[in-house]
Each structure stands twice: as C-alpha cells, then as structure tokens.
Design a protein around this motif. Structure first.
Motif, PDB file in Angstrom:
ATOM      1  N   SER A   1     -10.496 -12.786   3.695  1.00 14.33           N
ATOM      2  CA  SER A   1     -10.256 -14.316   3.220  1.00 14.33           C
ATOM      3  C   SER A   1      -9.544 -14.375   1.850  1.00 14.33           C
ATOM      4  CB  SER A   1     -11.556 -14.998   3.296  1.00 14.33           C
ATOM      5  OG  SER A   1     -12.568 -14.666   2.436  1.00 14.33           O
ATOM      6  N   LYS A  61      -3.480 -12.309   9.043  1.00 14.48           N
ATOM      7  CA  LYS A  61      -5.028 -12.666   9.226  1.00 14.48           C
ATOM      8  C   LYS A  61      -5.901 -11.633   9.605  1.00 14.48           C
ATOM      9  CE  LYS A  61      -5.067 -17.814   9.711  1.00 14.48           C
ATOM     10  NZ  LYS A  61      -5.592 -18.891  10.404  1.00 14.48           N
ATOM     11  N   GLN A  92     -11.349 -14.274   9.143  1.00 13.16           N
ATOM     12  CA  GLN A  92     -11.089 -13.391   7.942  1.00 13.16           C
ATOM     13  C   GLN A  92     -12.672 -13.635   7.221  1.00 13.16           C
ATOM     14  OE1 GLN A  92      -7.416 -15.319   6.645  1.00 13.16           O
ATOM     15  NE2 GLN A  92      -6.589 -13.499   6.482  1.00 13.16           N
TER      16      GLN A  92
END
Length: 540
Positions: free
Chosen positions: A148, A143, A473
């Motif tokens: 994302s 992460k 993220q």
C-alpha cells in the motif's frame, strides 16, 4: 660527449624503456585483473538436471554477457525442490542469503522487508522497462506487485495466455487414477466423493495389502475444494474468511479419516516426497490420488511403459456443496505466476542485478528460455509465431527429447533464473496426457482437451471464488501483524489436522480444537485486516 656522459644517457634511456615496458605490462595485468565482470550468487530449486550447461543454458549465459557487455559469473546454490522451502526459510532466519533467490512458495516477504533484508525495487523502475511493461498488461498489475506504500520487494513469475480470453480452463492440479486397473475391473472413474470411497474399497478388495489412495504435496486440497473452502484465509466471493472455521473443513477431514481408518489412505501421505509418490505409483502400491500435478500421471505412464495408464480427472464433487472447485489458474490473459524472486539488500551491485533481471522479461529472453534456439528446436510459422520442430513434436516422448536441449518447455529443465516462460510453448510442445472428463477417456494433451478448452471462462461452476478476489494491498504493518497472528496458528492446525485424519484426535473434541485455534491467534483481527484491504481495493 665523453664516455661517462654516454653511459649515463644510455642508462637513462634504458631505464625509461624498461619503465615504459613495466608500466604497459602492469596496466595489461591490471586491466586483465580488473576486467569488468557481473558477479552474483543465486539460490534456486534443483530440477535434477544441469541447467547452466544445457544447450539453452549456455546460450542464455552467452546472450546475457552480450546484453550486459561484460563477463557474467554466477555462483549457483541449488536446493532439491522437496527441501527448498524449509531450507530457504532457515537461510532467511539466519540472514545467510545469496544475492538473488526464489522465496518459499506463497511466502510473505513483508517481515523480511521490515527487517531490511530485501532490496526495495520500486526505486529502480527506470532500470526495469521490460518488467514494468509486462506488469502494465496484467489486470491490477501494479497493485499486485506493490504494497500500500507503493513499495516492491519481489519480482513475480510471468504467465502468458494459453487460451482465448473468453473460454478455456487450465487446471494445474487434478485427481488421478490407474485407469487400466479401473477399466479391467469395471470400476467407474469417480465423479463424487461417495463414488471415490466406493472405488477405493473395490481396489482394496483387489489388492488387500496395498493402500489404494495417496496424494501429492502431502495435500488434502481436493477435499477442501469439493467443500468450497481452503485451509487458510481465502476470498469466498463476498469477503475473506478462514476456511478452518468453516463447516466444510471438518467435513473434509472426516472423509479423510474414513479413508484412513479403513486403510484406504496411505498413512505416509503426510511425509511422502514427489519421488516416493512416483515410486509407489510405479510399483503398484497406490492406485488413486486425491491430488496430482496435472502432467505428472502421464509422465508415470511413459516411464512405466508396461501397460500401466495413469489418467487425470477433475476433483470429485461433494453434492452437499455443488460442483467441486478446481485448481484453476488464469490462462486467458497476461498474469502473474506463483513464483516470487527477491534481491538481498546486501548485494554489492544492485543496479547491475536489476538490469540483469529485467532483461529476463524481454521478448527475446522469454523466447530463448522457453522455445530454445531458432532452427534447432523451433521455427517461425506462417503466422509469425514460433512452433517446435517436427523431430520434437513427433517424438514418442517430446519432453524427454526436449531435455537434450534444455529449454523450459521440456520436462525437467528450467534454464536461466527460472522467472519467465511463454505458455504457448507448453501447448505446442505438450506430450500426450491420459484424461477422463465427463466419463470420456481420451489420450490428448490436457491443454488441448476439448472438454477443458470449450468451457466458458464465466458462468462456470468449476471456477473457485478466490480466482476473482480483489487485488488487495497490505501495509507493512498489516502484513507483519497477519504473520504474527497466523504463523503459529498454521503450524498448530497442520499438526492437529494430521491427528484428526489418523484418528489420534476424536471429532468429539472438534469444538475444543476450534476454540483453541481462535484463542491462539486473533483470527478476527486478521480477517478484519484482509476485509478492510478489500474495501480499500474495491473503493479504488
């Protein structure tokens, strides 16, 4: 066979021989000319030493050629550390980038990624087993290195543990003082900001033509930490907030203004480089530092070698806010450092570069870069772990002695691509620091300080809230939007902050300043992006 026929045959044979020799010769030249070579260019901060030609630097190059099975030719572009961030930002703006480079500190690469300037690394996961293995050991590792969308645009610096998982606190920025002057004049090393102010006034009485107080990195971060804020968006333990809008920010600047207006704070604090901070310290122009890198004062002490003692201590408290938060970094579990390293999307040999870079994260290269050469700079102890040879550890200045070899644990060197290190080496190799913790003066490496190594990692009032922030993220669009909002705000705030400290802005206009900050950028929108990302992270 008649004479003419013989001559023709002889001529044909000679031609064949000549042609064969010519072809063989041509192939040899071609092979020599086309010998496979790994070629790339890199931009790195200069450390004032010749890293590539140090003993460890040469061994690193030799080892990389053996690993790649090819010659390696690297074109280095070194930039002085004090100029690095600004010059690399200009390179980014002009799209004049080397194949590989360290990004400016805390630089958001999302905009570069969106513009296609950076190589997307996640597509090459199969080519970087060492890096992926390390990331797997880091809490929320994937992460923290991807956005994302699962895209990865930078390698991260590594940070291996120095301390056990449950105790020990590593601080990498401290306050600092001329301990010999304080001791000689019976001035207490400050525990609070009020004590800091009173001490500065006493030093000013002793040296009326000097400015007692200075700071490294042009930074007032210790004042912000005393008031439990940062001068940027940060995690306050429950949500992301913008520190400039918090009461603690104004309180910090008012304290700095008090120092400035009474000629206690060096007016050049906003422009001093590392070199000028050092020069002023050694010349006796400054005696107290709001912020210092944790090992630098001891370097000053050894350099002076004339009775001057530069001692480190915790940031002083502001009792209105409690214990001052310290600049703590995780030294208890595998982690990621501050540095980020990117590959230019225009690099001609991305797969070779990926392979080359990934090997930096192997155990072999981490040990070579940090510890040097077995039998020369370190040996393997009975516990199976490396330890530096006695001639280094027992030297008057181990770092200076270590500079003869050029491994990362010495003072000035950072061989290779400056990506990896084994933190245990810094503890094993640590030179003497001069520390004052809980009112007790000690000459001990700061990583071995009983006070710091005995502190519990949890239930510790010195730990800042941002050390436990969620691993958020951001999408590419979110990152770009935050940059659009915050970049002009940061520039404006930096300029106005200096004016408030210097008294060019009156604190009577504070609300007008805050109003302008809020109107300049959609701060609430930026905070919402961060807090929405935090909710996504905690939900997952």
């Amino acid at each position: 066979m008649n004479k003419l026929a013989k001559m023709l045959v002889l001529g044909l044979v000679m031609l064949m021989i000549f042609s064969g020799c010519s072809n063989n010769s041509k192939n040899s030249v071609s092979n020599e000319d086309n010998q496979e070579v790994v070629r790339f260019s890199v931009t790195l901060p200069a450390s004032g030493v010749d890293n590539p030609n140090s003993l460890v630097g040469k061994e690193w190059h030799k080892s990389m050629e053996a690993y790649m099975g090819k010659k390696v030719e690297i074109k280095y572009n070194y930039i002085p550390a004090s100029e690095y961030d600004e010059k690399v930002k200009l390179m980014i703006a002009s799209a004049d980038l080397t194949d590989f480079f360290i990004t400016p500190l805390f630089y958001d690469v999302s905009q570069m990624a969106g513009q296609g300037q950076l190589l997307e690394l996640a597509q090459y996961k199969d080519l970087m087993p060492n890096y992926m293995n390390y990331i797997s050991k880091v809490k929320n590792g994937m992460k923290r290195v991807t956005n994302s969308d699962g895209e990865m645009y930078a390698f991260k610096e590594t940070s291996t543990p120095r301390f056990p998982e449950d105790r020990g606190m590593l601080i990498q920025n401290t306050a600092a003082y001329r301990y010999d002057v304080f001791k000689e004049n019976n001035i207490k090393i400050p525990d609070t900001l009020d004590e800091f102010y009173e001490a500065a006034k006493k030093v000013k009485e002793l040296y009326p033509d000097k400015y007692p107080v200075a700071t490294k990195f042009n930074s007032l971060r210790s004042l912000f930490s005393a008031n439990h804020i940062r001068d940027e968006i940060f995690w306050d333990g429950e949500k992301y907030v913008y520190g400039v809008l918090e009461k603690g920010y104004k309180d910090a600047l008012q304290f700095a203004n008090k120092l400035y207006s009474e000629k206690l704070l060096d007016p050049e604090y906003t422009i001093d480089t590392d070199d000028t901070v050092k020069r002023k310290a050694l010349n006796g122009d400054n005696f107290m530092w709001l912020t210092q890198w944790f090992t630098t004062p001891a370097e000053y002490t050894r350099t002076a070698d004339d009775g001057k003692i530069f001692a480190v201590s915790l940031y002083p408290d502001n009792p209105d806010y409690g214990k001052a938060w310290q600049e703590v970094v995780n030294a208890n579990t595998p982690d990621l450092g501050w540095g980020a390293y990117a590959i230019n999307s225009k690099a001609k040999n991305p797969e070779e570069l990926i392979k080359f870079i990934d090997y930096q994260y192997s155990d072999e290269m981490i040990r070579l870069i940090t510890w040097g050469i077995e039998g020369t700079t370190y040996t393997i102890g009975e516990d199976g772990l490396p330890t530096f040879v006695d001639s280094l550890k027992n030297a008057k200045d181990p770092w200076l002695e270590g500079d003869k070899y050029g491994m990362r644990a010495s003072r000035n060197h950072n061989p290779g691509l400056q990506m990896v290190s084994d933190s245990r080496a810094f503890v094993d190799f640590a030179a003497t620091d001069y520390t004052v913790f809980n009112g007790k003066y000690e000459e001990v490496p700061i990583e071995k300080s009983e006070f710091l190594t005995s502190l519990p990692l949890h239930d510790n009032d010195y730990i800042p809230s941002w050390l436990s922030e969620p691993s958020i993220q951001l999408t590419g669009n979110e990152s770009q939007r935050i940059s659009e909002i915050m970049n002009p705000v940061k520039t404006f705030v930096t300029e106005e902050q200096a004016k408030f400290v210097a008294g060019k802005n009156s604190f009577d206009t504070w609300q007008a300043f805050i109003d302008k900050v809020q109107k300049m950028g959609a701060i609430d929108e930026a905070l919402k992006i961060y807090n929405d990302a935090a909710q996504r992270a905690t939900a997952n």
